[in-house]
Design a protein around this motif. Sequence first.
Motif, mmCIF file in Angstrom:
data_model
loop_
_atom_site.group_PDB
_atom_site.id
_atom_site.type_symbol
_atom_site.label_atom_id
_atom_site.label_comp_id
_atom_site.label_asym_id
_atom_site.label_seq_id
_atom_site.Cartn_x
_atom_site.Cartn_y
_atom_site.Cartn_z
ATOM 1 N N ILE A 147 -10.343 -36.960 -47.937
ATOM 2 C CA ILE A 147 -10.397 -36.761 -49.390
ATOM 3 C C ILE A 147 -10.739 -38.074 -50.088
ATOM 4 O O ILE A 147 -11.541 -38.103 -51.031
ATOM 5 N N TYR A 148 -10.154 -39.174 -49.635
ATOM 6 C CA TYR A 148 -10.449 -40.496 -50.195
ATOM 7 C C TYR A 148 -11.946 -40.778 -50.102
ATOM 8 O O TYR A 148 -12.571 -41.257 -51.058
ATOM 9 N N ALA A 175 -3.617 -33.480 -52.971
ATOM 10 C CA ALA A 175 -3.011 -34.657 -53.604
ATOM 11 C C ALA A 175 -1.938 -35.248 -52.707
ATOM 12 O O ALA A 175 -1.824 -36.476 -52.570
ATOM 13 N N LEU A 209 -3.148 -40.404 -60.439
ATOM 14 C CA LEU A 209 -4.273 -39.549 -60.065
ATOM 15 C C LEU A 209 -4.522 -38.465 -61.114
ATOM 16 O O LEU A 209 -5.668 -38.147 -61.426
ATOM 17 N N SER A 237 -9.898 -38.873 -63.886
ATOM 18 C CA SER A 237 -8.781 -38.008 -63.516
ATOM 19 C C SER A 237 -9.170 -37.125 -62.330
ATOM 20 O O SER A 237 -10.319 -36.696 -62.208
ATOM 21 N N TYR A 238 -8.200 -36.888 -61.461
ATOM 22 C CA TYR A 238 -8.385 -35.966 -60.338
ATOM 23 C C TYR A 238 -7.441 -34.782 -60.513
ATOM 24 O O TYR A 238 -6.730 -34.378 -59.590
ATOM 25 N N CYS A 278 -13.655 -42.878 -53.545
ATOM 26 C CA CYS A 278 -12.721 -43.949 -53.913
ATOM 27 C C CYS A 278 -13.228 -45.315 -53.451
ATOM 28 O O CYS A 278 -12.953 -46.338 -54.087
ATOM 29 N N LEU A 280 -3.679 -37.091 -49.900
ATOM 30 C CA LEU A 280 -4.306 -38.328 -50.363
ATOM 31 C C LEU A 280 -3.258 -39.417 -50.564
ATOM 32 O O LEU A 280 -3.446 -40.576 -50.134
ATOM 33 N N TRP A 303 -7.900 -31.697 -60.590
ATOM 34 C CA TRP A 303 -8.094 -30.510 -59.759
ATOM 35 C C TRP A 303 -7.280 -30.571 -58.463
ATOM 36 O O TRP A 303 -7.168 -29.580 -57.745
ATOM 37 N N LEU A 304 -6.690 -31.729 -58.181
ATOM 38 C CA LEU A 304 -5.818 -31.840 -57.015
ATOM 39 C C LEU A 304 -4.386 -31.417 -57.339
ATOM 40 O O LEU A 304 -3.507 -31.509 -56.478
ATOM 41 N N GLU A 335 -14.074 -38.159 -52.381
ATOM 42 C CA GLU A 335 -14.011 -38.376 -53.827
ATOM 43 C C GLU A 335 -14.589 -39.724 -54.258
ATOM 44 O O GLU A 335 -14.554 -40.079 -55.426
#
Length: 408
Positions: free
Chosen positions: A64-65, A160, A130, A144-145, A70, A163, A147-148, A68
Amino acid sequence: MTARSGRPLRMAYLAASIAGVAFFVMSVALLGIWPGRVLERQVRAMSPERPLGLTVSEERGRVIYSREGCAYCHTQQVRYVHGDMKRFGAPTLAWETRFDFPHLWGTRRIGPDLARAGSVRTDDWHYAHLFAPRSIVADSVMPSYAWLFDGAPDRPKLGARDLVAYLQTLGRAREIAGPEGEERAREGCNCPDDTMSQMAFASPINASPARTRKSLDVPAFPSEVDERRGRTLYAANCASCHGPRGAGDGPGAASLLPAPSDLSAHEYTTARVADALWNGVAGTAMQAWRDHSPGDLAAIARVVQRFHSGQDAAVPDDLVALGERVYAANCVQCHGQDGRGDGSAAAELTIAPTNFGIQRPTLSQSLRALREGVRGTRMASWTARLSEPEIFAVAAYVRRFFEAEGGR
């Protein structure tokens, strides 16, 4: 004549082609294969015998990191420069990333390096950051994340949680390798005279100035402070959790557990605020602020102390006597005989019990803690065990432990 004259040209093309291919093969060998082999040998020599890998959840978090993006803004490599060592800790050793395929070192630092991010922040801080970055860090440019999450930062979805689990591993392997791991790395390095290589062992593994720790010595704070600067610093760094008036109602407070302190409901000594600012509060989202000077922290401390105002009414002596008996029977195990948070059970608690000698709650705040407990800590509600007169009496009694500035 034409055929003969063209032969040298063709031979020249052939020679150039062979030389080009040979140069390409040599470049790949010298710049790719050979350094990789050297690095592989170095990793084997310097790594602990059984370095800790990632769990299934942490592996998912790493995916995921990467997914997305990061790594576009965060590096995962502490460089061999003094600025990095002061801010993050010991430079990264190659073996620390031996399980990273592909690597996520990154090349840009729009956000801070994360190579030592594990254990610096609490899980709830990460979730809040997050979900709504600027609710925690006012000047953050991180997106912003949301959706997690299932609509709120205290309702993280599996993604989330994975992550954050991954983020908490960063820097973990080297720390748990301990002194034995560092000694093995030194021996494997076999470079006692190489100043650059020795820099990797010259700093604490994690030197983050935000990392909380058990109370240690605090530098002397100046008595003369710039309160205007203190208010500016408080607004920039503290109001997001503690609120603009210190009531613990900042935009990032709702999802933090335990909740940020209501600074207006407590009277603090300078030593108490200094310790919280310099060392943080272990077990909570309250980070340390050692990247600020003692002068700046003293200015913030003065602002915090200004939030408290007013005096509670005096309590009759008979209630004080009752409170003393109730306290001795129920509270000394954690808060100690003299209310200093040094009871026999205190060392076993992640979040230290309140030291009433340097922090005095208002009577209403004390009553609230006894009736409702303090979520996220071992302080439970006492309504099932104590009567209302006993609760009121002990709430008043603990306030007597406070030693004001210049007290005994």
